[in-house]
Scaffold this active site. Structure first.
Site, PDB file in Angstrom:
ATOM      1  N   HIS A   1       1.177  -1.573   0.439  1.00  0.00           N
ATOM      2  CA  HIS A   1       0.072   0.291  -0.031  1.00  0.00           C
ATOM      3  C   HIS A   1       0.702   1.548  -0.186  1.00  0.00           C
ATOM      4  CE1 HIS A   1       0.643   0.832   4.057  1.00  0.00           C
ATOM      5  NE2 HIS A   1       0.738   0.050   4.456  1.00  0.00           N
TER       6      HIS A   1
ATOM      7  N   CYS B   1       2.764  -4.647   6.838  1.00  0.00           N
ATOM      8  CA  CYS B   1       2.466  -4.556   5.586  1.00  0.00           C
ATOM      9  C   CYS B   1       3.942  -4.082   4.825  1.00  0.00           C
ATOM     10  CB  CYS B   1       1.546  -3.579   5.674  1.00  0.00           C
ATOM     11  SG  CYS B   1      -0.072  -3.856   5.774  1.00  0.00           S
TER      12      CYS B   1
END
Length: 205
Positions: free
Chosen positions: A165, A181
Site C-alpha cells: 500500500h 505491511c
C-alpha cells in the site's frame, strides 16, 4: 513635436520586433523545432527517500515469472517482473523484525483510496495509538495510513491482513517500521497498481 515623436516610435518598431524574434529563438524551441512549441522541461520528481529507492528498471534472473512481484525485505526492494530478465524495482518499507511477513501469496483484491482498520493484534500491541480506530476504522483519503492504493495479499482464498500500500510517511521507505505491511511512496504504488491484476503472485523473502 507630436509628429516627430510618432516617427521616432515607428522607426524603432522593426528593431524591437527583431529583438523579440531573436529572444524567442534563444529561449523557445524554434531553433530545434520550427513547428512545435515545447513546454519547458519539468524537474524530475523529488521524493524524501534515497535515490536507490526511486523506480528503476533492472536486470533480474531470466527464470523469474513475468508479471510476478518479489520483495526482498532485507534490501527494502520490491521487484515487478515486466519481461524475461527485466523488472521494475521500487523501494519499500517492511515490517518490524518480529512482524515481517515472509512467504508466498497473491493479490486477492485491489482498492483505490482504501479505508483502514487496525487488526485486533495491532490494538493489543499499541492500544494508545490504535484503540480509537478499533470499531469504525478510518475512511480512505490523503490522511489514511494505507495511502492512495492498496493491494490485499491472500493465501488459499483468505485475507492475510498484509497489504502492499501507499503511505502518509514516505520517509519510512527503506526502513523496517510497519506492522507487517509493505509500504510504497504513493506515486509508486499507483504506478504498480495500474500494472498488476488481481491474481498476481507475490513472494516475500
Amino acid at each position: 513635436m507630436l509628429r516627430r515623436t510618432l516617427l521616432t516610435t515607428l522607426a524603432a518598431l522593426p528593431f524591437a520586433g527583431t529583438a523579440l524574434a531573436a529572444q524567442t529563438t534563444a529561449t523557445g524551441s524554434s531553433a530545434s523545432n520550427p513547428v512545435e512549441v515545447l513546454p519547458p522541461e519539468k524537474p524530475a520528481p523529488q521524493w524524501p527517500i534515497a535515490k536507490r529507492y526511486y523506480p528503476t528498471e533492472v536486470n533480474v534472473r531470466p527464470e523469474l515469472a513475468v508479471g510476478s512481484i518479489i520483495i526482498v525485505s532485507d534490501k527494502f526492494f520490491l521487484y515487478h517482473v515486466i519481461a524475461p530478465g527485466k523488472a521494475m524495482r521500487y523501494g519499500v518499507a517492511v515490517g518490524k523484525d518480529e512482524l515481517k511477513f515472509r512467504g508466498t501469496a497473491y493479490v486477492g483484491r485491489k482498492v483505490e483510496w482504501p479505508s483502514w482498520k487496525p487488526t485486533p493484534e495491532m490494538v493489543k500491541r499499541s492500544p494508545d495509538h490504535y484503540a480509537k480506530y478499533a470499531e469504525n476504522g478510518m475512511p480512505g483519503g490523503p490522511g489514511n495510513p494505507l495511502g492512495a492504493r492498496a493491494m490485499y495479499l491472500y493465501q488459499d482464498g483468505r485475507d492475510t491482513a498484509i497489504r502492499i500500500h501507499g503511505t502518509t510517511e514516505p520517509s519510512s521507505i527503506g526502513h523496517a517500521v510497519s506492522n507487517g505491511c509493505l509500504r510504497m511512496v504513493n506515486d509508486h504504488v499507483i504506478e504498480l497498481f495500474q500494472s498488476v491484476p488481481v491474481g498476481t503472485p507475490v513472494t516475500v523473502y
